[in-house]
Design a protein around this motif. Sequence first.
Motif, PDB file in Angstrom:
ATOM      1  N   LEU A   1      -0.292  17.863 -26.982  1.00 16.98           N
ATOM      2  CA  LEU A   1      -1.589  17.933 -26.312  1.00 16.98           C
ATOM      3  C   LEU A   1      -1.414  18.034 -24.794  1.00 16.98           C
ATOM      4  O   LEU A   1      -2.084  18.835 -24.128  1.00 16.98           O
ATOM      5  N   ILE A   2      -0.521  17.249 -24.229  1.00 16.74           N
ATOM      6  CA  ILE A   2      -0.280  17.287 -22.784  1.00 16.74           C
ATOM      7  C   ILE A   2       0.169  18.684 -22.361  1.00 16.74           C
ATOM      8  O   ILE A   2      -0.337  19.246 -21.381  1.00 16.74           O
ATOM      9  N   PHE A   3       1.088  19.260 -23.111  1.00 15.78           N
ATOM     10  CA  PHE A   3       1.555  20.611 -22.785  1.00 15.78           C
ATOM     11  C   PHE A   3       0.465  21.661 -22.994  1.00 15.78           C
ATOM     12  O   PHE A   3       0.362  22.623 -22.225  1.00 15.78           O
ATOM     13  N   GLU A   4      -0.359  21.489 -24.011  1.00 12.94           N
ATOM     14  CA  GLU A   4      -1.447  22.444 -24.243  1.00 12.94           C
ATOM     15  C   GLU A   4      -2.482  22.395 -23.119  1.00 12.94           C
ATOM     16  O   GLU A   4      -3.026  23.432 -22.727  1.00 12.94           O
ATOM     17  N   ILE A   5      -2.756  21.208 -22.593  1.00 11.43           N
ATOM     18  CA  ILE A   5      -3.683  21.094 -21.460  1.00 11.43           C
ATOM     19  C   ILE A   5      -3.103  21.815 -20.244  1.00 11.43           C
ATOM     20  O   ILE A   5      -3.810  22.553 -19.548  1.00 11.43           O
ATOM     21  N   ARG A   6      -1.817  21.624 -20.005  1.00  8.76           N
ATOM     22  CA  ARG A   6      -1.188  22.331 -18.878  1.00  8.76           C
ATOM     23  C   ARG A   6      -1.288  23.841 -19.059  1.00  8.76           C
ATOM     24  O   ARG A   6      -1.634  24.558 -18.124  1.00  8.76           O
ATOM     25  N   GLU A   7      -1.000  24.327 -20.251  1.00  7.40           N
ATOM     26  CA  GLU A   7      -1.085  25.774 -20.510  1.00  7.40           C
ATOM     27  C   GLU A   7      -2.512  26.287 -20.356  1.00  7.40           C
ATOM     28  O   GLU A   7      -2.736  27.361 -19.806  1.00  7.40           O
ATOM     29  N   ARG A   8      -3.481  25.535 -20.858  1.00  5.81           N
ATOM     30  CA  ARG A   8      -4.888  25.918 -20.717  1.00  5.81           C
ATOM     31  C   ARG A   8      -5.237  26.109 -19.250  1.00  5.81           C
ATOM     32  O   ARG A   8      -5.858  27.090 -18.865  1.00  5.81           O
ATOM     33  N   ASP A   9      -4.807  25.167 -18.424  1.00  3.72           N
ATOM     34  CA  ASP A   9      -5.142  25.217 -17.013  1.00  3.72           C
ATOM     35  C   ASP A   9      -4.389  26.328 -16.288  1.00  3.72           C
ATOM     36  O   ASP A   9      -4.920  26.945 -15.371  1.00  3.72           O
ATOM     37  N   LYS A  10      -3.150  26.594 -16.684  1.00  3.70           N
ATOM     38  CA  LYS A  10      -2.402  27.728 -16.116  1.00  3.70           C
ATOM     39  C   LYS A  10      -3.116  29.038 -16.404  1.00  3.70           C
ATOM     40  O   LYS A  10      -3.224  29.897 -15.543  1.00  3.70           O
TER      41      LYS A  10
ATOM     42  N   THR B   1       0.804  -1.219   0.000  1.00  2.00           N
ATOM     43  CA  THR B   1       0.000   0.000   0.000  1.00  2.00           C
ATOM     44  C   THR B   1       0.836   1.267   0.000  1.00  2.00           C
ATOM     45  O   THR B   1       0.282   2.364  -0.037  1.00  2.00           O
ATOM     46  N   ASN B   2       2.147   1.144   0.004  1.00  2.00           N
ATOM     47  CA  ASN B   2       3.014   2.324  -0.120  1.00  2.00           C
ATOM     48  C   ASN B   2       3.307   2.661  -1.575  1.00  2.00           C
ATOM     49  O   ASN B   2       3.876   3.707  -1.862  1.00  2.00           O
ATOM     50  N   HIS B   3       2.962   1.762  -2.484  1.00  2.00           N
ATOM     51  CA  HIS B   3       3.184   1.978  -3.916  1.00  2.00           C
ATOM     52  C   HIS B   3       1.851   1.836  -4.649  1.00  2.00           C
ATOM     53  O   HIS B   3       1.263   0.754  -4.665  1.00  2.00           O
ATOM     54  N   LEU B   4       1.393   2.929  -5.219  1.00  3.15           N
ATOM     55  CA  LEU B   4       0.099   2.988  -5.876  1.00  3.15           C
ATOM     56  C   LEU B   4       0.288   3.132  -7.379  1.00  3.15           C
ATOM     57  O   LEU B   4       1.097   3.934  -7.835  1.00  3.15           O
ATOM     58  N   SER B   5      -0.485   2.370  -8.128  1.00  2.55           N
ATOM     59  CA  SER B   5      -0.431   2.423  -9.582  1.00  2.55           C
ATOM     60  C   SER B   5      -1.627   3.222 -10.106  1.00  2.55           C
ATOM     61  O   SER B   5      -2.741   3.103  -9.594  1.00  2.55           O
ATOM     62  N   PHE B   6      -1.387   4.018 -11.137  1.00  2.00           N
ATOM     63  CA  PHE B   6      -2.436   4.829 -11.750  1.00  2.00           C
ATOM     64  C   PHE B   6      -2.368   4.726 -13.266  1.00  2.00           C
ATOM     65  O   PHE B   6      -1.302   4.505 -13.838  1.00  2.00           O
ATOM     66  N   ALA B   7      -3.516   4.893 -13.889  1.00  3.28           N
ATOM     67  CA  ALA B   7      -3.607   4.997 -15.347  1.00  3.28           C
ATOM     68  C   ALA B   7      -4.126   6.399 -15.648  1.00  3.28           C
ATOM     69  O   ALA B   7      -5.157   6.813 -15.103  1.00  3.28           O
ATOM     70  N   VAL B   8      -3.400   7.116 -16.492  1.00  3.00           N
ATOM     71  CA  VAL B   8      -3.762   8.471 -16.887  1.00  3.00           C
ATOM     72  C   VAL B   8      -4.169   8.418 -18.353  1.00  3.00           C
ATOM     73  O   VAL B   8      -3.364   8.060 -19.215  1.00  3.00           O
ATOM     74  N   PHE B   9      -5.434   8.765 -18.623  1.00  7.81           N
ATOM     75  CA  PHE B   9      -5.948   8.741 -19.987  1.00  7.81           C
ATOM     76  C   PHE B   9      -6.081  10.162 -20.511  1.00  7.81           C
ATOM     77  O   PHE B   9      -6.692  11.010 -19.855  1.00  7.81           O
ATOM     78  N   VAL B  10      -5.510  10.398 -21.679  1.00  7.28           N
ATOM     79  CA  VAL B  10      -5.652  11.678 -22.366  1.00  7.28           C
ATOM     80  C   VAL B  10      -6.285  11.380 -23.722  1.00  7.28           C
ATOM     81  O   VAL B  10      -5.721  10.634 -24.522  1.00  7.28           O
ATOM     82  N   HIS B  11      -7.465  11.930 -23.934  1.00  6.64           N
ATOM     83  CA  HIS B  11      -8.213  11.712 -25.169  1.00  6.64           C
ATOM     84  C   HIS B  11      -7.779  12.741 -26.204  1.00  6.64           C
ATOM     85  O   HIS B  11      -7.352  13.847 -25.860  1.00  6.64           O
ATOM     86  N   GLN B  12      -7.921  12.412 -27.466  1.00  7.90           N
ATOM     87  CA  GLN B  12      -7.533  13.338 -28.533  1.00  7.90           C
ATOM     88  C   GLN B  12      -8.271  14.674 -28.446  1.00  7.90           C
ATOM     89  O   GLN B  12      -7.782  15.691 -28.936  1.00  7.90           O
ATOM     90  N   ASN B  13      -9.451  14.705 -27.798  1.00  9.12           N
ATOM     91  CA  ASN B  13     -10.225  15.931 -27.648  1.00  9.12           C
ATOM     92  C   ASN B  13     -10.151  16.509 -26.239  1.00  9.12           C
ATOM     93  O   ASN B  13     -10.957  17.368 -25.873  1.00  9.12           O
ATOM     94  N   SER B  14      -9.205  16.051 -25.438  1.00  5.30           N
ATOM     95  CA  SER B  14      -9.120  16.468 -24.038  1.00  5.30           C
ATOM     96  C   SER B  14      -8.895  17.967 -23.849  1.00  5.30           C
ATOM     97  O   SER B  14      -9.260  18.510 -22.812  1.00  5.30           O
ATOM     98  N   LEU B  15      -8.310  18.623 -24.816  1.00  7.02           N
ATOM     99  CA  LEU B  15      -8.044  20.052 -24.673  1.00  7.02           C
ATOM    100  C   LEU B  15      -9.333  20.866 -24.639  1.00  7.02           C
ATOM    101  O   LEU B  15      -9.440  21.845 -23.893  1.00  7.02           O
TER     102      LEU B  15
END
Length: 149
Positions: A137-146, A67-81
């Motif tokens: 896309l990942i960087f554009e989402i970050r910029e959008r949120d900033k 329980t000290n190591h947690l696994s996650f799945a991060v999904f980014v859709h082509q329209n996520s922006l």
Amino acid sequence: MTIYLNDDRDYSEVIEDWVRHFVWTMDEDVLDGDGRPGDESGDAPRGVKIIFDGYGYNEDTNEDDDTNHLSFAVFVHQNSLTEDFPEHEQTPWALIHRPKEEVCIYAWYDCNEDEVSIIPFEDNNSTELDHDFVTKLIFEIRERDKNAE
């Protein structure tokens, strides 16, 4: 920190921030060792889906109960922006990933060290989308949120 470049930018830092924020805002059940894979109770950026994927492997018990190591799945859709994340179809035991429309980036969170390790999507064939498109896309989402702050 994971270092992996599919161009001259390292997107892993962005994913690390998203996962860390998700962990800090998710239900305590996961952190207490009672989490169920598929839990998406934490906060994720608009258009992005993050789910708890399970606990780490414990060599002492030969179980996935570290329980000290947690696994996650991060999904980014082509329209996520520009759109909310479209819900996945599900089977009784899993969601149905859409590699033609999205990328799945796996991450590990170490609770003791507050460290996130990213498994590069380029290494796991989790998408059919152009890798440069995904990185941008990942960087554009970050910029959008900033800019929204």
